[in-house]
Design an enzyme around this catalytic site. Structure first.
Site, short mmCIF file in Angstrom:
data_model
loop_
_atom_site.label_atom_id
_atom_site.label_comp_id
_atom_site.label_asym_id
_atom_site.label_seq_id
_atom_site.Cartn_x
_atom_site.Cartn_y
_atom_site.Cartn_z
CE LYS A 82 8.50 2.78 -62.32
NZ LYS A 82 7.60 3.35 -63.32
CD GLU A 104 12.11 6.62 -69.13
OE1 GLU A 104 12.62 6.18 -70.18
OE2 GLU A 104 11.24 6.01 -68.50
CB SER A 371 4.19 1.42 -56.84
OG SER A 371 4.32 2.68 -56.19
C1 LIG Z 1 8.02 3.47 -56.63
C2 LIG Z 1 7.32 4.12 -57.78
N1 LIG Z 1 5.96 4.14 -57.80
C3 LIG Z 1 5.30 4.72 -58.82
C4 LIG Z 1 5.96 5.30 -59.89
C5 LIG Z 1 5.14 5.97 -60.96
O1 LIG Z 1 5.31 5.30 -62.18
P1 LIG Z 1 4.05 4.55 -62.83
O2 LIG Z 1 3.75 3.37 -61.96
O3 LIG Z 1 4.53 4.15 -64.19
O4 LIG Z 1 2.92 5.53 -62.85
C6 LIG Z 1 7.36 5.28 -59.92
C7 LIG Z 1 8.04 5.80 -61.09
N2 LIG Z 1 9.29 5.76 -61.19
C8 LIG Z 1 10.00 5.91 -62.43
C9 LIG Z 1 11.50 5.78 -62.14
O5 LIG Z 1 11.84 5.25 -61.06
O6 LIG Z 1 12.27 6.11 -62.97
C10 LIG Z 1 9.68 7.19 -63.14
O7 LIG Z 1 10.33 8.22 -62.48
C11 LIG Z 1 10.06 7.16 -64.63
C12 LIG Z 1 10.20 5.84 -65.25
C13 LIG Z 1 8.97 7.83 -65.39
C14 LIG Z 1 8.05 4.69 -58.85
O8 LIG Z 1 9.41 4.66 -58.82
#
Ligand SMILES: Cc1ncc(COP(=O)(O)O)c(/C=N/[C@H](C(=O)O)[C@@H](O)C(C)C)c1O
Length: 388
Positions: A82, A104, A371
Site C-alpha cells: 500500500k 478508507e 502483498s
Molecule cells: C496486505 C494486503 N493485500 C491485499 C489487499 C487487497 O487490496 P488490493 O491489492 O487493492 O486488491 C489488501 C487490502 N487492504 C486494504 C487496506 O489495508 O485498507 C483494503 O482493505 C482497502 C484499501 C480496500 C492488503 O492489505
C-alpha cells in the site's frame, strides 16, 4: 478514464471540479523530473525498495511441481504494497496544496500506509474504518494512531470495507477544498484506478528485472490476490505485454459460493456502478452492492477495479478462487516451510499458487505477489484456527 466500458467517473456534480483538478495535477506531475526524482528517493531511502524476490524452495518441494517465487511486498515499509501508492498520493496532495488526506481502510494496511506517508510529508490524516475491522485489525488501528492519524470508526451496515468507503467519501465531500481523498486501491472514479495502478507498477517493473537473476526466462504464471486489484495490477504491469506470461487474479471464495459468503466479484458479479465507477460487482436483489465476506479484511469488497474487469473480459487475465480454509492452510504452510508469515489477503495468492504448482512441471515457474505480512492477523488466525 475508461477501460473499455468499465471505469468512468460517476460523481456528484459538485465534485466535478475537484476531480478535474486532481486529474490535471496528476497529468502535470506524472512525467515531471521533480516528481519522478522525489518518488525514486523516498522509495529507495524511506521505503527500502526494491523489495526482493525470494525462491520458496521448501514450499516448492512440498507442492512437488512448478517453482514458486515470491515478490516480497511484505518487506516494503509498513508491511504491505500500500505504501507504494500512498507516498505518491501524498506527494500529489502536497502539489495540490492540500493540508489533509482522507481514506478508507479495511485490513488497515492502507490506513497505516497513508498515516505513514502523511507523517513523512507533514499532512493531517483521517482514516475511516468499519467497526468489525477496527476490532479484527487492532494492531493496525494502534499503529495509525501512533503515526498521528485520526481513526473514524464506522458503525453503519456490515461495518466493514464498503461502509468505510461510503463514510470516508462523505467526509471528503464536506471538505474537498483543503483535503484530498487518497483511495486505497485501483477503484473509485477516474483518475484513481489509473493513478493507483501507475503508482503500484514499480512492483512489476522491479519483478521483471529481478526474475532474470533467478531464471533466464519469464515466469509462466504471475499470481496475486484481488480485493480492489491494486497489488495485482502492480505486478501485472511488468508482464502485461508478454502474452506468454499467464496473469491470475485470485478472488476470495470465503465460506462458499452463496451470495454473502464470499467476495468473488469477477466470478459471480455483473456490470454495475458503485463508489463512482462502472465495473463487475456483486449485487443484492435490489441491485445494490451485496453483502460480502472473506477471512481477509482487505479483500472483502463487492466490486473490483475497472481495469481488472477489462483485462478479464479481454482474456488477458484469468481469475482463480481460494476459500478461507485454503487461505489459512497457506498462511501456516508459508510460515512453517519458509519462515514468512503472510497477510491473510496474500495467503489467498499463495494458496492458489500451491494448487496450480502441483499441476505444472518442475521447470515451470510461478511468481506470487506477496502483498503483505501477517502480523496484523496472527491473533485472529491463532484464536480461530489452531496452529497445525
Ligand atoms: C496486505 C494486503 N493485500 C491485499 C489487499 C487487497 O487490496 P488490493 O491489492 O487493492 O486488491 C489488501 C487490502 N487492504 C486494504 C487496506 O489495508 O485498507 C483494503 O482493505 C482497502 C484499501 C480496500 C492488503 O492489505
Amino acid at each position: 478514464g475508461f477501460f473499455g466500458k468499465f471505469g468512468g467517473s460517476f460523481i456528484p456534480p459538485m465534485l466535478e471540479v475537484p476531480f478535474a483538478e486532481i486529474t490535471k495535477a496528476y497529468n502535470d506531475i506524472k512525467n515531471s523530473p521533480e516528481f519522478i526524482e522525489e518518488l525514486k528517493y523516498v522509495r529507495k531511502h524511506f521505503q527500502g525498495r526494491p523489495t526482493p524476490i525470494s525462491f520458496a524452495k521448501n514450499l516448492t518441494e512440498h507442492c512437488g511441481g512448478a517453482k514458486i517465487y515470491l515478490k516480497r511486498e511484505d518487506l516494503n515499509h509498513t508491511g504491505a504494497h500500500k505504501l507504494n501508492h500512498c507516498m505518491a498520493e501524498v506527494i500529489l496532495a502536497k502539489h495540490l496544496g492540500k493540508k489533509k488526506v482522507i481514506a478508507e481502510t479495511g485490513a488497515g494496511q492502507h490506513g497505516v500506509a497513508l498515516a505513514t506517508a502523511a507523517a513523512y510529508f507533514g499532512l493531517e490524516c483521517e482514516i475511516h474504518m468499519g467497526e468489525v475491522d477496527v476490532e479484527k485489525e487492532h494492531p493496525n488501528v494502534v499503529r495509525m494512531k501512533i503515526l498521528g492519524a485520526k481513526v473514524v470508526t464506522v458503525t453503519d451496515g456490515l461495518k466493514t470495507l464498503k461502509e468505510a468507503v461510503d463514510s470516508a467519501f462523505g467526509a471528503y465531500i464536506q471538505e474537498y477544498e483543503e483535503a484530498i481523498y487518497c483511495i486505497g486501491s485501483v477503484v473509485g472514479p477516474h483518475p484513481f484506478p489509473m493513478m493507483v495502478r501507475d503508482f503500484q507498477s514499480v512492483v512489476g517493473f522491479e519483478a521483471k528485472e529481478q526474475f532474470k537473476e533467478h531464471e533466464n526466462k519469464l515466469p509462466d504464471s504471475v499470481v496475486a490476490c484481488v480485493g480492489g486489484g491494486s497489488n495485482a495490477m502492480g505486478i501485472f504491469a511488468g508482464f502485461i505485454d508478454d502474452k506468454e506470461v499467464g496473469l491470475v487474479g485470485v478472488e476470495p471464495l470465503g465460506r462458499g459460493s452463496k451470495l454473502g459468503d464470499h467476495a468473488a466479484s469477477l466470478t459471480y458479479g455483473e456490470e454495475g456502478v458503485m463508489h463512482g465507477f462502472n465495473s463487475i460487482m456483486l449485487k443484492d436483489k435490489d441491485g445494490e452492492p451485496a453483502p460480502v465476506y472473506s477471512i481477509g479484511s482487505g479483500i472483502d469488497y463487492p466490486s473490483v477495479g475497472p481495469e481488472q474487469a477489462y483485462l478479464n473480459e479481454t482474456g488477458r487475465t484469468t481469475v482463480g478462487l481460494c476459500d478461507d480454509k485454503e487461505a489459512v492452510n497457506a498462511f501456516y504452510a508459508l510460515s512453517q516451510l519458509e519462515g514468512i508469515i503472510p497477510a491473510l489477503e496474500s495467503a489467498h495468492a499463495v494458496a492458489y499458487a500451491m494448487k496450480i504448482a502441483k499441476t505444472m512441471d518442475k521447470d515451470q515457474t510461478i511468481l506470487v505477489n506477496l502483498s503483505g505480512r501477517g502480523d496484523k492477523d496472527i491473533d485472529f488466525v491463532v484464536d480461530n484456527h489452531p496452529i497445525p
